[in-house]
Scaffold this motif. Structure first.
Motif, mmCIF file in Angstrom:
data_model
loop_
_atom_site.group_PDB
_atom_site.id
_atom_site.type_symbol
_atom_site.label_atom_id
_atom_site.label_comp_id
_atom_site.label_asym_id
_atom_site.label_seq_id
_atom_site.Cartn_x
_atom_site.Cartn_y
_atom_site.Cartn_z
ATOM 1 N N LEU A 4 0.815 -1.211 0.000
ATOM 2 C CA LEU A 4 0.000 0.000 0.000
ATOM 3 C C LEU A 4 0.852 1.265 0.000
ATOM 4 O O LEU A 4 0.461 2.278 -0.567
ATOM 5 N N THR A 226 1.283 6.355 -2.260
ATOM 6 C CA THR A 226 0.442 5.196 -2.536
ATOM 7 C C THR A 226 -0.053 5.293 -3.972
ATOM 8 O O THR A 226 -0.152 6.391 -4.529
ATOM 9 N N THR A 231 -6.050 2.352 -2.938
ATOM 10 C CA THR A 231 -5.088 1.949 -1.916
ATOM 11 C C THR A 231 -5.042 2.969 -0.784
ATOM 12 O O THR A 231 -4.824 2.610 0.380
#
Length: 313
Positions: A4, A226, A231
C-alpha cells in the motif's frame, strides 16, 4: 500482502523569503521548480514544489514561504530534522566545492549505514543532507549548469527524531508496511516496497533532545506514496482501525491526501501518485506560471498582486 505504501512522496516545510527559497533549491541544489501555486488554506502564500523533471513521487520537496518575518524553527525531538537527497558516489567532491562556492556552511563527510553524506542547512535553517552512493538508478534533473553526472536524483531518506521509538516503529512497520533493514547507535532504517533511495525512513531515538518547534526552516509534514485512490482508502481504514485520527481525503489538485499524527507528534500524510503535476500544464512548462485551484480563479488578479515576484535564475 498488498503493498500500500511505496516509499516517500514529498516533504513539505516552512520558509521565509520566497526568492531566497527559489534560489537555494533551483540554483544551488539544481532541483526543478515543478509547480508554482498557493497554500490552499492561505492564498496569500505561495506553495512551491521542487523535484526532478516531472516531479516524480520521492523527489518532491515543497515549501510555504511566509516571508522574511517568520520566526525560525528549532530542530529537536518530535520533528523531521533532516531531509536527505541522493547523489552519485563520485559527486561528493563536486558538491563539497559547490557548497563552498556559495558559502554554504556544511559538515562531514560522515558515515552512516555504509554510506557517505554531507550535512548543511538551507537559508532558513532546514536540515539537508546529500548522500553519495551508486545504487540509485533514477536520472535526476539537470538544469543546464549542474552536469547531469552530478545531478541530485531525488530523496534518499528522512530522519525522524523521536523521544520514544516503539510506537512510531509499530506504526511504520505494521500500518505503513515498512521493514527494518539496518540499525546502528540508536538509528533505525526502514524501507518500503522495493527499498532503495526514496523508499527509506530513518528513526533516531533521541530521548535527550530538546523539543523541536515549527517555524522557518522546519518541516511541516512528510508524505508517503500510494498508487491509487483505492489503496489510499484502504490505508485510511486500516489507520482508523489502529486508532489514529485520520482526516477525510483532501484534493490537492496534483494528488489526493490524508493526514494523521504519528505517536511522536510528527504530521504524516499519505498521498496518491496520480494525477501528477502535468495535469494542468505540459511537462516542458512546469513551474513557469502561477496555477490556482478552480475555486480561486475568480480572485486571480488579487492573489497575484499580493504575492511577491519570484524568478528562476
Amino acid at each position: 500482502m498488498e503493498t500500500l505504501v511505496n516509499g516517500l512522496h514529498h516533504v513539505t516545510a516552512l520558509a521565509g523569503d520566497a526568492q531566497g527559497n527559489v534560489d537555494f533549491y533551483t540554483h544551488i541544489l539544481g532541483l526543478r521548480l515543478v509547480k508554482k501555486t498557493i497554500n490552499f488554506d492561505a492564498p496569500d502564500v505561495y506553495h512551491l514544489y521542487y523535484g526532478d523533471e516531472t516531479g516524480s513521487p520521492g523527489s518532491i520537496l515543497t515549501f510555504f514561504p511566509y516571508g522574511k518575518g517568520i520566526p525560525r524553527g528549532r530542530k529537536g525531538g518530535g520533528q523531521l530534522t533532516y531531509t536527505s537527497f541522493s547523489v552519485p558516489a563520485a559527486s561528493l567532491n563536486y558538491w563539497t566545492n559547490r557548497l563552498q562556492e556559495f558559502n554554504i556552511p556544511f559538515s562531514g563527510p560522515y558515515q552512516r549505514f555504509n554510506e557517505t553524506y554531507l550535512r548543511f542547512d538551507d537559508f532558513d535553517g532546514m536540515g539537508i543532507e546529500l548522500v553519495a552512493h551508486d545504487n540509485d538508478q533514477r536520472p535526476g534533473w539537470s538544469n543546464g549548469f549542474i552536469p547531469v553526472e552530478h545531478a541530485v536524483k531525488g530523496f534518499h531518506t528522512v530522519t525522524l527524531n523521536e523521544f520514544k521509538v516503539d510506537d512510531t516503529v509499530k506504526l511504520i512497520t505494521e500500518s505503513l508496511g515498512h521493514t527494518l533493514v539496518s540499525e546502528e547507535a540508536g538509528l533505525f532504517r526502514f524501507q518500503a516496497g522495493k527499498g532503495g533511495s526514496g523508499n527509506y525512513v530513518d528513526v533516531k531515538h533521541s530521548p535527550n533532545d530538546i523539543r523541536g518547534h515549527q517555524g522557518g526552516g522546519s518541516v511541516h509534514h512528510v508524505a508517503f506514496s500510494t498508487d491509487t485512490d483505492e489503496t489510499q482508502i484502504t490505508l485510511q481504514h486500516q489507520l482508523l482501525e489502529a486508532g489514529y485520527q485520520v482526516t477525510p481525503v483532501q484534493d490537492r489538485n496534483y494528488f489526493h491526501s490524508i493526514y494523521f499524527r504519528e505517536p511522536g507528534g510528527i504530521l504524516f500524510e499519505v498521498a496518491t501518485n496520480p494525477p501528477g503535476f502535468a495535469v494542468d500544464e505540459p511537462v516542458a512548462e512546469l513551474g513557469k506560471t502561477l496555477k490556482l485551484p478552480e475555486w480561486y480563479e475568480p480572485r486571480r488578479a488579487r492573489i497575484e498582486a499580493a504575492l511577491p515576484k519570484i524568478e528562476v535564475k
